[in-house]
Design a protein around this motif. Structure first.
Motif, PDB file in Angstrom:
ATOM      1  N   ASP A 816       0.869  -1.179   0.000  1.00 36.09           N
ATOM      2  CA  ASP A 816       0.000   0.000   0.000  1.00 36.09           C
ATOM      3  C   ASP A 816       0.903   1.225   0.000  1.00 36.09           C
ATOM      4  O   ASP A 816       1.556   1.529   0.999  1.00 36.09           O
ATOM      5  CB  ASP A 816      -0.892  -0.018   1.247  1.00 36.09           C
ATOM      6  CG  ASP A 816      -1.904   1.130   1.245  1.00 36.09           C
ATOM      7  OD1 ASP A 816      -1.773   2.034   0.394  1.00 36.09           O
ATOM      8  OD2 ASP A 816      -2.813   1.107   2.095  1.00 36.09           O
ATOM      9  N   THR A 817       0.957   1.897  -1.145  1.00 41.72           N
ATOM     10  CA  THR A 817       1.895   3.030  -1.269  1.00 41.72           C
ATOM     11  C   THR A 817       1.256   4.368  -0.936  1.00 41.72           C
ATOM     12  O   THR A 817       1.913   5.403  -1.063  1.00 41.72           O
ATOM     13  CB  THR A 817       2.461   3.090  -2.697  1.00 41.72           C
ATOM     14  OG1 THR A 817       1.384   3.308  -3.620  1.00 41.72           O
ATOM     15  CG2 THR A 817       3.183   1.805  -3.052  1.00 41.72           C
ATOM     16  N   ARG A 818      -0.011   4.343  -0.514  1.00 47.53           N
ATOM     17  CA  ARG A 818      -0.672   5.610  -0.183  1.00 47.53           C
ATOM     18  C   ARG A 818       0.079   6.320   0.959  1.00 47.53           C
ATOM     19  O   ARG A 818       0.385   5.710   1.975  1.00 47.53           O
ATOM     20  CB  ARG A 818      -2.116   5.371   0.247  1.00 47.53           C
ATOM     21  CG  ARG A 818      -3.020   4.814  -0.865  1.00 47.53           C
ATOM     22  CD  ARG A 818      -4.403   4.514  -0.294  1.00 47.53           C
ATOM     23  NE  ARG A 818      -4.331   3.565   0.808  1.00 47.53           N
ATOM     24  CZ  ARG A 818      -5.360   3.279   1.605  1.00 47.53           C
ATOM     25  NH1 ARG A 818      -6.528   3.867   1.430  1.00 47.53           N
ATOM     26  NH2 ARG A 818      -5.231   2.400   2.584  1.00 47.53           N
ATOM     27  N   GLY A 819       0.340   7.559   0.745  1.00 43.80           N
ATOM     28  CA  GLY A 819       0.963   8.352   1.799  1.00 43.80           C
ATOM     29  C   GLY A 819       2.448   8.130   1.963  1.00 43.80           C
ATOM     30  O   GLY A 819       3.068   8.727   2.839  1.00 43.80           O
ATOM     31  N   THR A 820       3.036   7.267   1.150  1.00 47.91           N
ATOM     32  CA  THR A 820       4.470   6.989   1.307  1.00 47.91           C
ATOM     33  C   THR A 820       5.318   7.527   0.170  1.00 47.91           C
ATOM     34  O   THR A 820       6.531   7.482   0.228  1.00 47.91           O
ATOM     35  CB  THR A 820       4.712   5.468   1.397  1.00 47.91           C
ATOM     36  OG1 THR A 820       4.222   4.847   0.198  1.00 47.91           O
ATOM     37  CG2 THR A 820       4.021   4.887   2.605  1.00 47.91           C
ATOM     38  N   VAL A 821       4.661   8.001  -0.879  1.00 49.61           N
ATOM     39  CA  VAL A 821       5.390   8.488  -2.046  1.00 49.61           C
ATOM     40  C   VAL A 821       5.168   9.981  -2.210  1.00 49.61           C
ATOM     41  O   VAL A 821       4.033  10.458  -2.159  1.00 49.61           O
ATOM     42  CB  VAL A 821       4.941   7.743  -3.328  1.00 49.61           C
ATOM     43  CG1 VAL A 821       5.665   8.302  -4.550  1.00 49.61           C
ATOM     44  CG2 VAL A 821       5.167   6.252  -3.201  1.00 49.61           C
ATOM     45  N   ASP A 822       6.243  10.722  -2.401  1.00 48.50           N
ATOM     46  CA  ASP A 822       6.152  12.128  -2.770  1.00 48.50           C
ATOM     47  C   ASP A 822       5.847  12.147  -4.261  1.00 48.50           C
ATOM     48  O   ASP A 822       6.743  11.998  -5.112  1.00 48.50           O
ATOM     49  CB  ASP A 822       7.481  12.825  -2.463  1.00 48.50           C
ATOM     50  CG  ASP A 822       7.447  14.310  -2.774  1.00 48.50           C
ATOM     51  OD1 ASP A 822       6.587  14.737  -3.576  1.00 48.50           O
ATOM     52  OD2 ASP A 822       8.288  15.042  -2.221  1.00 48.50           O
ATOM     53  N   VAL A 823       4.548  12.279  -4.570  1.00 49.20           N
ATOM     54  CA  VAL A 823       4.096  12.090  -5.953  1.00 49.20           C
ATOM     55  C   VAL A 823       4.783  13.050  -6.901  1.00 49.20           C
ATOM     56  O   VAL A 823       5.231  12.663  -7.990  1.00 49.20           O
ATOM     57  CB  VAL A 823       2.559  12.228  -6.037  1.00 49.20           C
ATOM     58  CG1 VAL A 823       2.103  12.135  -7.497  1.00 49.20           C
ATOM     59  CG2 VAL A 823       1.883  11.159  -5.202  1.00 49.20           C
ATOM     60  N   ALA A 824       4.884  14.309  -6.513  1.00 47.49           N
ATOM     61  CA  ALA A 824       5.489  15.307  -7.407  1.00 47.49           C
ATOM     62  C   ALA A 824       6.949  14.966  -7.694  1.00 47.49           C
ATOM     63  O   ALA A 824       7.412  15.025  -8.840  1.00 47.49           O
ATOM     64  CB  ALA A 824       5.365  16.698  -6.791  1.00 47.49           C
ATOM     65  N   ALA A 825       7.686  14.588  -6.635  1.00 46.71           N
ATOM     66  CA  ALA A 825       9.100  14.250  -6.825  1.00 46.71           C
ATOM     67  C   ALA A 825       9.248  12.981  -7.647  1.00 46.71           C
ATOM     68  O   ALA A 825      10.123  12.881  -8.509  1.00 46.71           O
ATOM     69  CB  ALA A 825       9.779  14.098  -5.461  1.00 46.71           C
TER      70      ALA A 825
END
Length: 891
Positions: A816-825
């Motif tokens: 579950d990658t929600r909240g763990t990835v800096d989407v913009a970066a």
């Protein structure tokens, strides 16, 4: 399960500092007497002997990188055998280094405008002794810094009273047996040191010279003039020519043989002779013969009874030619004579540049002169034959065996050995001359003759006394308990570069002295059972180290920067038998990192209560990880022991490095962190495994890195010292069949999860909710812990997943990658990588679509471009899919 008490963590600092422990530990070892050998334990049968005599460094010397390698390997063997229960004698000492030491003291006198002759022989020799006592032998203190575990109570010096008696004894015996004689011969002569020198003291280099063709004129019987042209680089020696030689089958000169030509300037008529030594294809096919200044010419002169005219003084000035050149230095004379020859029309053609091998004195760097002088020689034929037979019959083993051929090539073709030196510092030749020419050789227990007798002024070659080193240091000619217990020595460790000069001479003298005759009289008289030869230390590019090239490395500087252990381990890892080893400063830093890694792992174990169990570990108590690291430990113990017995230092060090770093520190220590959190029972077993492995691993590493291992092992075990601890043995426990499979699966699973996390842009240190299915619980639980996958919450949503095929079965990881990835970066990173892959696709497709290029390019080049294209296309697809799976910009 019971455990020994481990030291408190406070006993170890947070970081390992070699400077803080090395000197202190070495002093403690010496004070405890750990390095002292006791021959009575051998003679009583209590212990087996293991003995090495240290190749004696020069009293003027400092520890250089070659010494550091040599001493490290000897210390590895000494410490290993000591731990294995043998009685170890590693006997240290120094060589008086006749030429080097005398030159050094003379240079000090020259500062005050004095020479040794201003003081006379006796007073000058006393000044050398004074220097030796005050300043000599600095290398001995440097050996202590390296960690040499030598028996300092037995330190010897080649001019000690006992060793001097041994020298006089063997000289007398050889003299009486007709194996020492005095004769006029061509020798290597150093005009700077004013003495004959041995082959090993001559360094050859390619020097630029000038080949000059000189015309010698003659007069035919019918009055018609003729001439012969010879070529030389040493024009000044023409003043001592006593013949011109041609090959007897050379038709060009057949009619001239027996006639004479005249040497310019000295106006000497010399014969044209025929000798098969002449190469008719070289130059003009005619050569000048100067018997007093060239070894080949000397042999020609003996065959033809030619006069032998010396035209150079000992310090290489022209003398006794009755020409304007008398008094000139040889190089000054060379230039002037060439000029005068040219003016007189005796130079034929142009002078040609000529690159040729020139010998230089290794002490003074002066160009060595072949010079006729009266010297003392050892008749080597019977001695060398015995030295060859000792290896052929197996009494002595050369390791690696492929170097035997070089040894035989030397001993089977050895020339008589020049042993006299025109010095004052050294063993004076024990021969006296009467006024009427009588000669008397005096032994150590004999009184020299009285009035009217004069002792020979020369001293013996330093190699003469050092050839006695394996037995003179043990008290020979007395039959001491030390000799009985430790001779023959077990092994000689040395560089292959002195195989000829020192090894062969020790073999000759050891067999002769201990066997009582030139033949050596069989096994048991040899000076050592094994000759273990290592290579030379070169820079990281394989080039010879030298100060002039700026690529030399000072081992003391390395010890100051990184510690002795780091230097030793770097050298040992490169020490393959008989092969040169590359060496770079940065590699010592890498070995320092290894010591720090070992320190940190041990400190972690101590903080977590690791201890050595008093009872054997039981298989049911062990996890697969426990069983695997212990099984591997048994293999490493057996393999390291075998490799040390075979002098495979590099393989042993490399194997220990990878077991310690890759398997123990990087895998088991990390798994231990997981296991100690599972339950108290599991924690107890894990701590015992940590203690067991570290106890054995530190013992195995101790011969290579004695200081850091001593510091860690005494903290871990509370034991007295690793110096006297027992060498580890493999356990009796049977290997667990599935343990290796477990680790293989775990390795693959962890690697794939970490790669997957990186692909997903998940921060390495951040815990991520994940669900792992398949495989076995014993496998997936540690894999999750090592890769920071945490148990999912109730609202778990699997936004990414992979499958990994293992021997334990198919494992699925949902994350579950929600909240763990800096989407913009992550989007920016993926777009950048996507652009790079698109560029690679365009570049490779352009080349693959170019018919002209494809028609000319080799198949291998085309295949490589196709492979690049396929990789770029696959990468583009992967990145596109990852980009599409990202949440929206505002997620």
């Amino acid at each position: 399960m019971t455990e020994t008490a481990a030291a408190l963590p406070d006993d170890l600092p947070k970081n390992y500092d070699p400077a803080a422990v090395e000197v202190v530990l070495y002093q403690r070892w010496m004070q405890a007497g750990y390095f002292r050998a006791d021959e009575q334990r051998v003679l009583s049968g209590e212990r087996k002997p293991f003995s090495i005599v240290l190749p004696p460094p020069n009293v003027t010397g400092d520890l250089h990188i070659g010494h550091a390698l040599d001493h490290t390997l000897m210390d590895v063997l000494a410490r290993w055998h000591r731990m294995s229960g043998d009685e170890v004698l590693w006997l240290p000492g120094m060589d008086h280094a006749g030429i080097a030491t005398q030159n050094l003291v003379e240079q000090k006198l020259a500062v005050d405008g004095k020479t040794r002759h201003d003081f006379g022989r006796e007073l000058f020799v006393q000044k050398v002794w004074d220097w030796k006592h005050e300043s000599g032998g600095a290398i001995l203190g440097q050996m202590k810094r390296l960690g040499d575990s030598v028996d300092w109570d037995r330190e010897r010096f080649t001019l000690d009273e006992g060793l001097s008696a041994a020298v006089q004894t063997i000289f007398k015996r050889l003299f009486d047996d007709g194996l020492i004689y005095r004769a006029e011969r061509i020798t290597n002569w150093c005009p700077g040191c004013l003495t004959a020198i041995s082959d090993i003291e001559v360094d050859h280099s390619d020097d630029e010279g000038e080949l000059v063709s000189i015309r010698y004129d003659g007069e035919a019987q019918d009055g018609a003039a003729f001439s012969v042209v010879v070529a030389t680089t040493r024009v000044e020696t023409m003043l001592g020519d006593t013949a011109v030689a041609v090959h007897p089958d050379d038709e060009r000169y057949a009619a001239l043989i027996g006639r004479t030509v005249r040497v310019p300037f000295v106006e000497r008529d010399i014969p044209i002779i025929a000798d098969e030594h002449v190469d008719p294809a070289f130059g003009t096919g005619a050569v000048k013969v100067t018997p007093a200044h060239d070894p080949n010419d000397f042999e020609i002169g003996k065959r033809h009874g030619l006069p032998m005219i010396t035209v150079l003084t000992p310090d290489a000035h022209i003398t006794d030619t009755a020409t304007i050149f008398d008094g000139l230095d040889r190089f000054e004379a060379r230039a002037v004579i060439k000029q005068k020859l040219a003016e007189a029309g005796h130079v034929v053609g142009e002078k040609k540049p000529y690159l040729h091998a020139v010998g230089h004195c290794s002490r003074s760097d002066d160009v060595v002169e072949p010079r006729l002088s009266k010297q003392w020689f050892v008749k080597v034929e019977p001695l060398a034959a015995a030295a060859g037979d000792a290896v052929r019959t197996g009494a002595v083993t050369i390791h690696p065996p492929e170097l035997e051929a070089r040894y035989f090539a030397w001993v089977d073709n050895m020339h008589d050995w020049t042993i006299s030196r025109q010095l004052w510092w050294g063993h004076r030749i024990p021969v006296w001359y009467s006024s009427d020419g009588e000669i008397r050789c005096v032994g150590p227990n004999e009184q020299p003759p009285g009035e009217g007798w004069t002792q020979d002024p020369d001293v013996l070659d330093t190699w003469f006394s050092s050839a006695l080193w394996p037995f003179s240091t043990m008290g020979w000619p007395e039959q001491t308990d030390t000799l009985k217990a430790f001779y023959p020595t077990s092994v000689l460790v040395t560089g292959y570069d002195i195989l000829f000069f020192w090894v062969a001479r020790m073999m000759m003298f050891g067999l002769y002295a201990m066997g009582g005759d030139a033949a050596g009289n069989g096994k048991g008289n040899q000076p050592f059972d094994v000759v273990s030869l290592h290579g030379l230390v070169r820079d990281q590019f394989g080039k010879k180290m030298s100060k002039s090239k700026g690529n030399g490395i000072d081992p003391l500087e390395m010890i100051d920067l990184y510690g002795a252990d780091a230097l030793r381990f770097t050298l040992a890892r490169g020490a393959n038998p008989g092969a040169d080893l590359a060496f770079a400063r940065d590699w010592v830093g890498g070995s320092r990192n290894f010591c720090s890694k070992l320190f940190n792992a041990t400190r972690f174990a101590l903080i977590n209560g690791a201890a050595v169990p008093q009872t054997p570990l039981q298989a049911p108590e062990l996890t697969d990880a426990d069983a695997w690291i212990l099984d591997r430990l048994d293999e490493v113990i057996a393999r390291t022991t075998e490799q040390l017995a075979d002098f495979q230092f590099a393989k042993a060090a490399e194997g220990l490095y990878h077991y310690a770093w890759d398997e123990f520190c990087d895998w088991y220590v990390e798994l231990a962190k997981v296991q100690t959190r599972e339950s108290e029972a599991r924690a107890v077993t894990t701590r015992a495994v940590l203690g067991t492995v570290l106890d054995a691993l530190l013992r195995l590493l101790h011969p290579f890195v004695p200081f850091v291992t001593e510091s860690l092992w005494t903290s871990l075990t509370g034991g007295e010292s690793l110096v006297v601890a027992a060498w580890p043995r493999p356990s009796d426990r049977l290997p667990r069949a599935g343990a290796r499979t477990f680790i293989g699966d775990l390795d693959k699973l962890v690697t794939e999860i970490r790669r997957f996390r990186a692909d997903q842009g998940l921060p390495p240190a951040k815990g991520v909710p994940a669900r792992i299915t398949g495989g076995t619980p014993g496998l997936t639980a540690p894999a999750a812990a090592l890769t920071r996958l945490v148990d999912p919450e109730d609202d778990f949503a699997a936004s990414a997943s992979i499958e990994v095929s293992l021997q334990a079965g198919l494992v699925t990881i949902q994350v579950d990658t929600r909240g763990t990835v800096d989407v913009a970066a992550e989007r920016a990173r993926l777009l950048k990588d996507l652009a790079a892959s698109e560029k690679e696709i365009v570049d490779t497709e352009r080349k693959l679509g170019n018919e002209q290029f494809m028609g000319k390019a080799p198949d291998a080049v085309v295949a490589k471009i196709r492979s690049r294209n396929e990789t770029a296309v696959a990468e583009h697809t992967r990145l596109s899919e990852r980009l599409a799976a990202l949440p929206g910009e505002n997620a």
